[in-house]
Scaffold this active site. Structure first.
Site, PDB file in Angstrom:
ATOM      1  CD  GLU A  28      -2.918   5.586   6.631  1.00 11.24           C
ATOM      2  OE1 GLU A  28      -2.867   5.660   5.456  1.00 11.24           O
ATOM      3  OE2 GLU A  28      -2.166   5.219   7.550  1.00 11.24           O
ATOM      4  N   GLY A  42       2.879  -0.919   4.508  1.00 10.55           N
ATOM      5  CA  GLY A  42       2.775   0.525   3.983  1.00 10.55           C
ATOM      6  C   GLY A  42       4.380   0.956   3.761  1.00 10.55           C
ATOM      7  CD  GLU A  99      -3.423  -2.222   7.228  1.00 11.84           C
ATOM      8  OE1 GLU A  99      -2.418  -2.714   6.790  1.00 11.84           O
ATOM      9  OE2 GLU A  99      -4.224  -1.185   7.045  1.00 11.84           O
ATOM     10  CB  SER A 136       4.973  -1.493  12.114  1.00  7.11           C
ATOM     11  OG  SER A 136       4.541  -0.163  12.457  1.00  7.11           O
ATOM     12  CG  ASN A 164      -1.710   1.188   1.198  1.00  8.61           C
ATOM     13  OD1 ASN A 164      -1.595   2.016   0.403  1.00  8.61           O
ATOM     14  ND2 ASN A 164      -2.459   1.301   2.438  1.00  8.61           N
ATOM     15  CD1 TRP A 165       3.392   0.687  -2.902  1.00  4.28           C
ATOM     16  CD2 TRP A 165       3.607   2.175  -4.909  1.00  4.28           C
ATOM     17  NE1 TRP A 165       3.974   0.073  -3.720  1.00  4.28           N
ATOM     18  CE2 TRP A 165       4.198   0.860  -5.076  1.00  4.28           C
ATOM     19  CE3 TRP A 165       3.699   3.042  -5.832  1.00  4.28           C
ATOM     20  CZ2 TRP A 165       4.993   0.369  -6.073  1.00  4.28           C
ATOM     21  CZ3 TRP A 165       4.385   2.539  -7.024  1.00  4.28           C
ATOM     22  CH2 TRP A 165       4.996   1.413  -7.081  1.00  4.28           C
ATOM     23  CE  LYS A 166      -0.279   3.383   4.714  1.00  6.26           C
ATOM     24  NZ  LYS A 166      -0.160   3.511   6.284  1.00  6.26           N
ATOM     25  CG  HIS A 226      -6.114   2.216   5.186  1.00  8.12           C
ATOM     26  ND1 HIS A 226      -5.379   2.979   6.062  1.00  8.12           N
ATOM     27  CD2 HIS A 226      -4.726   1.299   4.922  1.00  8.12           C
ATOM     28  CE1 HIS A 226      -4.398   2.618   6.523  1.00  8.12           C
ATOM     29  NE2 HIS A 226      -3.831   1.727   5.438  1.00  8.12           N
ATOM     30  N   GLY A 246       2.554   2.484  10.751  1.00 14.75           N
ATOM     31  CA  GLY A 246       3.401   3.429  10.559  1.00 14.75           C
ATOM     32  C   GLY A 246       4.220   3.948  11.864  1.00 14.75           C
TER      33      GLY A 246
HETATM   34  P1  PGA Z   1       2.773   0.517   7.695  1.00 12.49           P
HETATM   35  O1  PGA Z   1       1.261   0.760   7.091  1.00 12.49           O
HETATM   36  O2  PGA Z   1       3.222  -0.877   7.244  1.00 12.49           O
HETATM   37  O3  PGA Z   1       3.585   1.567   7.257  1.00 12.49           O
HETATM   38  O4  PGA Z   1       2.461   0.352   8.985  1.00 12.49           O
HETATM   39  C1  PGA Z   1       0.498  -0.450   6.950  1.00 12.49           C
HETATM   40  C2  PGA Z   1      -0.948  -0.063   6.178  1.00 12.49           C
HETATM   41  O5  PGA Z   1      -1.308   1.040   6.475  1.00 12.49           O
HETATM   42  O6  PGA Z   1      -1.518  -0.705   5.239  1.00 12.49           O
END
Ligand code: PGA
Length: 256
Positions: free
Chosen positions: A100, A235, A168, A214, A10-12, A98, A174
């Protein structure tokens, strides 16, 4: 029940054209060299990079996904993207719900479910995300929250062929913090149980449940060897070819 592991990036909101293409090309090259793989690969770049990444991935077994979608087929929805538009670009997956998006765009379980229904109708596979906040975890509500999110955001007619679940924990995204392997297995087993009630045991047993939050090369093996963990949604570590592939290597060494 053998479920092939899915290694999903997931490149966000990361990557301008040049970097995005270089990352995709790097992944494509490594995946080709990976040989007969025990895992499936997926990358989900920002909308702006989808077409170029599709081109850069040519010839490699890496699926393309978007990070969100609108539920309508087309029409007056300024700034939104429809499932058919994603399909048209060559996407086969879309991430939905997600944390976010749940937090920044106030997405409810009901809205996420509507998006999933529309995505499935257009022939896209969905990665539906669930997970508790730190406060919910501290209050001992992790399993309850995940169950409620599954019941509310996964369409009733979802199948293992069109849906992947990603667990998640919000506080692990993150942050470098992760739950223990025991906690993750407990949540995944509970999720599979509630899925069995909702969509039937057969589908629930075949459905992939990914862990995200993470994930990095140093902890991938611990999570990916758990019986109910069928891959990872990554991520930060998906933005580096070497890290992304090292995680995949851990997954393929953990064949169940
Ligand atoms: P992260 O993000 O690996 O940077 O913790 C995971 C995600 O939000 O899909």
């Amino acid at each position: 029940m053998a479920r092939k592991k899915l290694i999903a990036g997931n490149w966000k909101m990361n990557g301008l054209m040049e970097d995005g293409i270089a990352l995709a090309k790097g992944i494509a090259q490594e995946v080709k060299a990976f040989g007969k793989s025990e895992c499936e690969f997926l990358v989900c770049p920002p909308f702006t990079l989808l077409a170029s990444v599709k081109k850069a991935l040519r010839g490699a077994k890496v699926a393309l996904g978007a990070q969100d979608v609108h539920f309508a087929e087309k029409g007056a929805h300024t700034g939104d993207i429809s499932p058919l538009m994603l399909k048209d670009l060559g996407c086969t997956y879309v991430i939905i719900g997600h944390s976010e998006r749940r937090a920044d765009h106030f997405e409810s379980n009901e809205l996420i479910c509507k998006k999933a229904v529309a995505a499935h109708a257009a022939g896209l596979k969905t990665v539906i995300c669930i997970g508790e906040t730190e406060a919910q975890r501290d209050a001992g509500k992790t399993i309850d929250v995940c169950k409620e999110q599954i019941l509310g955001s996964v369409p009733d007619d979802s199948t293992a062929a069109d849906t992947v679940i990603a667990y998640e924990p919000v506080w692990a995204i993150g942050t470098g913090k992760t739950p223990t392997a025991k906690d993750v297995e407990e949540v995944h087993a509970a999720v599979r149980k509630v899925l069995a009630k909702k969509i039937g045991k057969g589908n629930a047993n075949k459905m992939k449940i990914l862990y995200g939050g993470s994930v990095k090369p140093s902890n991938a093996k611990e999570f990916l060897s758990l019986p109910d963990v069928d891959g990872a949604l990554i991520g930060g570590a998906s933005l580096k070819v070497a890290d992304f592939m090292a995680i995949a290597k851990n997954a393929s060494e953990n064949k169940k």
